[in-house]
Design a protein around this motif. Structure first.
Motif, short mmCIF file in Angstrom:
data_model
loop_
_atom_site.label_atom_id
_atom_site.label_comp_id
_atom_site.label_asym_id
_atom_site.label_seq_id
_atom_site.Cartn_x
_atom_site.Cartn_y
_atom_site.Cartn_z
N LEU A 645 0.86 -1.18 0.00
CA LEU A 645 0.00 0.00 0.00
C LEU A 645 0.90 1.23 0.00
O LEU A 645 1.68 1.44 0.92
N TRP A 650 -5.61 3.90 3.54
CA TRP A 650 -6.42 2.98 2.72
C TRP A 650 -7.40 2.21 3.61
O TRP A 650 -7.04 1.82 4.72
N HIS A 652 -9.83 -1.20 3.74
CA HIS A 652 -10.16 -2.48 3.13
C HIS A 652 -11.65 -2.49 2.80
O HIS A 652 -12.48 -2.24 3.67
N TYR A 677 -8.91 -1.98 -1.90
CA TYR A 677 -8.74 -0.91 -0.92
C TYR A 677 -9.24 0.40 -1.50
O TYR A 677 -9.05 0.67 -2.68
#
Ligand code: MIG
Length: 814
Positions: A645, A650, A652, A677
């Protein structure tokens, strides 16, 4: 044209770099030099686009090429300086430095960064053959260009490659082929050729397009790690340099030169289904019914070669498809469009009007002796249209009327490398002649080979536009050259139902996206060989995020429709294809951005994070726009994988869990939950559930958002229009932008006024805010208490707004 033909520069000759040069002339943007008998021009086409051309043996400079969309450039502010042995040509963004003894060209930008500098020793030049006769052969002396590799320079791009994102230390061949069954990552050239390399040097980008439609090769610091090589078998030496310094700026300039992806019809973003072949009308109807009965979204069904009469293009097999018009209109009522395949080979058959007309009008490729060139493809012995001839293109385009009149909504161009059967998977010999038509200039196939597919797609797009001026053409191509994105979307031909191919799809589409071809997709489930339930499910978990999403498989393989392998796979496919359907407002907004800027849609992480070199090899994951990061599972039997990432926050998608990048994480991804994400504070516009595009209005429109404190503010973009036609060019669109920011305990979301005259058919807009762990204290819209709810179990706040054209500010106080 000459009767003799020699096309192997390997058979001797010696490379001679251009030597001392002198300035002959200049104009507002160009320097013209002479080095021996070679004329060299250096031009600033725009502030950040330079062109270099070298024309040997007194040939007149020319730059026309199938790659090039723009020939008239606006004036650009250029200053020239001249000293004894050096000239410079500067714009506000960059400078071309030309040393005269010997002739070497290099570039710097306003920050002083050097890029695309000629290798001092080798520069550019031509391969001279000892034998003067050979030297004057039709292809001319092979042009070669050697550039210095800057400290830390890494190479990307190079079009449709399956073998990873980074190209540093590789040899690249540009020659369109239909590879033999079951190509692997070690195959270099495939169906399309885009001789364009994107370089990244310490986080800064530049690009180089080597424009030659014959066979081209690059060596990107393989033979010698200090330089790169760009060369062709013959023809002119023409290249373009795009200064960057971001990949986005390179892509915008590159697509200004080579053209941008047109706006697609909205339905083309829906899920699509194919098989080689749905054999008759009943089978097609059954497949259509299968989708509707099982509640799996689908917009398009394809007819592969068996719909034709003996594979004669533009005909119908009346036993299999007795009433194509009725079939198309019945399917249309159920929300399906029909797309048909069309190959370039025209059966040599005196009773077949397409052949007779093409022959009478002299529109086919020829042999050196002036006879038609023939080879075998599906229909048997065929002639091949000379698509370099504008008259051929017009003729070919017009014949599509027969298909459109029967209700066909789009055209799928296959076999257009061209791929031939004698011998299998071959193409035309280099000395086949493209007569080019009246007033045109005859060319050998070796000179135009890589452009053949693009020219066919161009004929179709232009034909469809003439036939249906109010509809956006839907054209697919397998073969093409730089600039193919102006004519068609590209699907990547015959992959295999292997896990390896699922992995290869990712770098392949990212490589295309870095070369201007944003509208692309691979056959979901794999073409050759038998898929299985898990592979199809995982393939669909990836495929649902492709700009072009079509399930396709070869003749003789197991069924591969989304329900073919029963449960739990059918449910996974349904779930993923429903998610894709819901993402169409987001995808469409990305297509509009791509149409305006040339940015990829499915893009490598490096496009957004060029300063983070960890992204340069992270090619088993990708971004879909800037809001979504997808990291598919590409091995059987596993539920976990590593995900990188990049910088930023971010969430999920399936659990709402927060991650702060840059971070390497281990994602848990059971079947049906591919690692996906959503970037914090960046909105994803989504529509309601639908069986097909246009089934109902996009009402409510939902902005999915994960607001996060201690994360950068994000954007909200929604573009809509009629979904077809060209009204948007006259302002008939609706654009909303906005931002989301979290300061302390307050989430602020703004939604701009609606720009443009298109009024979406809808009454409600929902803001769906995820990752909210406690019930907010207060939610207001433009200062008044909003209509909102909180779902504790999901951690979601939904704010319901009325669709209107006004600016709206929503505040959520936690
Ligand atoms: O030699 O038309 O890539 O998608 O189904 C095979 C039959 C010819 C190749 C295409 C494939 C298509 C098939 N075609």
């Amino acid at each position: 044209m000459a009767e003799t033909f020699e096309r192997t520069p390997e058979t001797g000759g010696r490379y001679e770099p251009l030597g001392t040069a002198e300035l002959v002339d200049h104009d507002d943007r160009s320097l013209r030099l002479r080095a021996g008998s070679t004329i060299v021009e250096v031009s600033a086409l725009a502030e950040d686009i330079f062109r270099v051309g070298a024309f040997p043996e007194g040939r007149p400079p020319r730059y026309d090429s199938e790659a090039i969309a723009k020939e008239d450039w606006e004036p650009v502010e250029v200053s020239m300086e001249r000293s004894d042995r050096k000239l410079t040509l500067s714009t506000s963004a960059a400078t071309a430095h030309v040393s005269l003894d010997p002739l070497r060209i290099s570039f710097t930008d306003a920050s002083g960064r050097a890029f695309a500098a000629d290798d001092e020793e080798l520069g550019m030049g031509f391969v001279r053959r000892p034998d003067a006769d050979v030297f004057t052969q039709p292809l001319g002396p092979p042009p070669q260009l050697y550039k210095k590799r800057e400290e830390g320079e890494r190479y990307f791009g190079c079009g449709e490659r399956t073998s990873g994102l980074e190209k540093t230390g590789s040899h690249q061949v540009f020659w369109n082929v239909d590879p033999p069954l079951g190509h692997t990552a070690s195959f270099n050239n495939l169906y399309t050729s885009i001789p364009f390399a994107l370089s990244m040097t310490n986080g800064r980008a530049h690009g180089l397009l080597f424009d030659n439609t014959g066979r081209v090769e690059f060596d990107l610091a393989l033979e010698n790690e200090d330089r790169s090589y760009y060369g062709a078998e013959g023809g002119n030496l023409v290249y373009y340099v795009f200064c960057g310094p971001t990949p986005a700026e390179v892509l915008t300039s590159y697509t200004e030169l080579t053209g941008r992806t047109p706006m697609p019809p909205l339905w083309a973003l829906g899920n699509q289904q194919c098989r080689y072949s749905y054999m008759d009308e009943d089978e097609v109807r059954e497949v259509a019914r299968g989708f509707r009965e099982r509640d799996i979204p689908c917009d398009v069904i394809y007819l592969d070669i068996h719909y034709m009469d003996g594979y004669r293009v533009f005909t119908w097999n009346e036993e299999r498809f007795p009433e194509p018009e009725k079939l198309a209109s019945d399917l249309r009522e159920q929300g399906f469009r029909v797309v048909t395949i069309v190959d370039p080979g025209v059966k040599v058959d005196e009773n077949y009007p397409v052949y007779v007309e093409g022959r009478e009008r002299d529109l086919f490729c020829k042999k050196l002796d002036g006879e038609e060139y023939h080879n075998a493809v599906w229909p048997g012995i065929c002639a091949f249209p000379d698509f370099t001839n504008p008259e051929t293109r017009e003729w070919w385009g017009e014949i599509h009327k027969a298909l459109l009149d029967r209700g066909v909504a789009g055209i799928w161009c296959d076999m257009n490398e061209p791929s031939l059967f004698i011998p299998r998977n071959s193409t035309m010999p280099g000395h086949v002649v493209h007569p080019g038509g009246p007033g045109g200039e005859a060319k050998y196939h070796a000179q135009v080979h890589n452009a053949y597919g693009s020219l066919m797609a161009r004929a179709v797009r232009e034909g469809l536009l003439d036939l249906r001026p109010d509809e956006r053409p839907f054209v697919i191509t397998r073969a093409g050259y730089a600039g193919l994105q102006r004519h068609a979307l590209q699907w990547t031909g015959d992959n295999s139902s292997w896990w390896e191919h699922l992995w290869m799809s990712m770098p392949q589409l990212q490589n295309l996206g870095l070369c201007g071809v944003a509208w692309s997709g691979v056959d979901v489930g794999g073409f050759w060989g038998d898929a299985n339930g898990e592979l199809l499910a995982r393939f669909t978990e990836f495929g649902a995020f492709q700009p072009f999403c079509r399930n396709h498989t070869a003749i003789g393989t197991r069924r591969q429709e989304p329900w073919a392998f029963g449960e739990p796979f059918e449910s996974v496919c349904r779930k993923m294809l429903k998610l894709r359907q819901r993402l169409i407002p987001y995808l469409y907004s990305l297509f509009e951005m791509c149409h305006r800027t040339g940015f990829p849609i499915l893009m490598p992480l490096l496009f957004e994070y060029p300063e983070d070199e960890t992204t340069y090899t992270a090619d088993d994951e990708f971004l879909l726009g800037d809001a979504l990061l997808v990291a598919p599972i590409t091995r059987p039997g596993i539920e976990h994988r590593h995900v990188y990432l990049p910088q930023g926050t971010w969430f999920h998608y399936w659990t709402g869990e927060r991650f702060d990048g840059p971070a390497h994480i281990l994602a848990h991804a059971p079947l049906g939950e591919p690692p996906l994400y959503v970037k914090a504070n960046t909105a994803v516009p989504m529509g309601p559930d639908m069986a097909h595009t246009g089934e109902r209005a996009m009402d409510p429109l939902t902005f999915l958002l994960y607001p996060a404190a201690n994360a950068s503010a994000g954007e909200l973009v929604l573009y809509e229009d009629a979904g077809d036609g060209f009204g948007y060019e006259n302002g008939e669109y609706a654009r909303r932008t906005g931002f989301c920011e979290v300061l302390g305990d307050v989430i602020s979301i703004s939604l701009s006024e609606r720009d443009g005259s298109f009024v979406p058919e809808r009454s409600l807009v929902d803001l769906e805010l995820g990752g909210i762990r406690f019930r907010p204290e207060k939610v207001s819209a433009n200062g008044a208490e909003a209509d909102w709810s909180y779902e504790e179990a999901d951690g979601k706040v939904v704010v319901r707004l009325a669709e209107n054209a006004d600016e709206t500010i929503v505040r959520v106080e936690l």
